[in-house]
Design an enzyme around this catalytic site. Structure first.
Site, PDB file in Angstrom:
ATOM      1  N   ASP A  72      72.687   1.744 -19.611  1.00  0.00           N
ATOM      2  CA  ASP A  72      72.927   2.794 -18.623  1.00  0.00           C
ATOM      3  C   ASP A  72      74.168   3.568 -19.060  1.00  0.00           C
ATOM      4  OD1 ASP A  72      72.938   4.440 -16.474  1.00  0.00           O
ATOM      5  OD2 ASP A  72      73.267   2.886 -14.966  1.00  0.00           O
ATOM      6  N   ALA A  73      73.944   4.515 -19.971  1.00  0.00           N
ATOM      7  CA  ALA A  73      75.037   5.223 -20.628  1.00  0.00           C
ATOM      8  C   ALA A  73      75.142   6.679 -20.201  1.00  0.00           C
ATOM      9  CB  ALA A  73      74.843   5.158 -22.152  1.00  0.00           C
ATOM     10  N   LYS A  74      74.017   7.255 -19.746  1.00  0.00           N
ATOM     11  CA  LYS A  74      73.959   8.650 -19.292  1.00  0.00           C
ATOM     12  C   LYS A  74      74.562   9.599 -20.333  1.00  0.00           C
ATOM     13  CE  LYS A  74      73.994   7.305 -14.423  1.00  0.00           C
ATOM     14  NZ  LYS A  74      74.232   5.850 -14.611  1.00  0.00           N
ATOM     15  N   ARG A  75      74.170   9.403 -21.577  1.00  0.00           N
ATOM     16  CA  ARG A  75      74.652  10.268 -22.640  1.00  0.00           C
ATOM     17  C   ARG A  75      73.913  11.599 -22.620  1.00  0.00           C
ATOM     18  NH1 ARG A  75      78.234   6.709 -22.449  1.00  0.00           N
ATOM     19  NH2 ARG A  75      78.988   5.636 -24.299  1.00  0.00           N
TER      20      ARG A  75
END
Length: 277
Positions: A94-97
């Protein structure tokens, strides 16, 4: 892991639960802080206690990045532990890059080559060239932010294009289908927006949806299933705080299992009602 294999795990475990490993050094039980790696020690016990009740784990990278190098080491050890002990689990970064193509190439290399995650959450604001690098990896997934559960979602995601009447999140769903398919792209849809799931399913009937917001954030599992489930379930419903912080004492793993089991029992009933088991 492709869509069919993920659905097979859902049927086998009678669950579409994703456990969020939002492991905060300030919230884990005090006795673990005496260990050499408190975050990994916490994660390991949570994983061992819940692995037969869920089909996925989702570390939120902010909780690890905030600790610097030691946090990254805890994260790597966590992923490696799941891979070694429970290889059937689907692991989400869950990095939301979301950045330009060359940078996204390096993000993809970090999460898929270096860390061996199955999927990574990606923000679509910068468009196709920021997303496609993640899709060059076979058997890996992009989970695109579509409709989130936070208050600020109304700032942009519901803006309407007067020319075609579409809201921005609808445009994201329609446009992004040209970038990937049902075996390498999922969408984040917040549980507190469950009333929109019917509209979302009209646009993406066959894709998996990662649904945060059930539990501590107040989303309804029954509403999510009613409007979001398809003929392969098509849902990964995440619960973090409600499970991993069910207790802050020495019985934390036992209480996490009890909380996860409560969710799994409800999910099994919903899968049976949908005639998917």
């Amino acid at each position: 892991m492709n869509r069919e294999q993920l659905f097979e795990q859902i049927r086998k475990k009678r669950s579409f639960l994703c456990v969020g490993l939002d492991s905060d050094i300030l919230k884990i039980p005090a006795h673990l802080k005496e260990t050499s790696d408190p975050i990994f020690a916490f994660n390991k016990e949570i994983i061992d206690a819940t692995q037969d009740l869920c089909v996925a784990y989702k570390p939120n990278l902010a909780f690890y990045e905030s600790l610097g190098v030691t946090g990254w080491e805890s994260l790597e050890k966590t992923v490696h532990y799941i891979r070694e002990k429970y290889p059937e689990q689907f692991i989400i970064a869950d990095a939301k890059r979301g950045d330009i193509g060359n940078t996204s190439n390096l993000y993809a290399r970090a999460f898929f080559d270096r860390m061996d995650f199955d999927a990574v959450t990606v923000a679509p604001y910068m468009g196709e060239d920021s997303v496609k690098p993640f899709m060059t990896y076979l058997d890996k997934w992009v989970i695109l932010l579509a409709l989130t559960s936070n208050k600020g979602a109304f700032d942009f995601q519901f803006l309407k294009n007067e020319a075609n009447g579409e809201m921005l999140f609808e445009t994201v769903l329609k446009t992004s289908q040209q970038w990937g398919d049902t075996d390498n792209m999922m969408y984040v849809v917040g549980a507190t927006k469950a009333e929109k799931l019917e509209e979302i399913r009209a646009i993406v009937p066959d894709h998996f949806l990662l649904v945060p917001g059930v539990g501590a954030q107040g989303g309804s599992l029954e509403e999510v299933a009613k409007y979001g489930m398809n003929d392969q379930c098509g849902l990964l419903v995440n619960s973090s705080r409600g499970i991993i912080y069910a207790s802050n004492d020495t019985d934390f793993a036992e209480k996490a299992r009890e909380a996860a089991m409560d969710v799994q029992v409800d999910m099994e009933e919903l899968l049976l009602e949908a005639e998917l088991l």
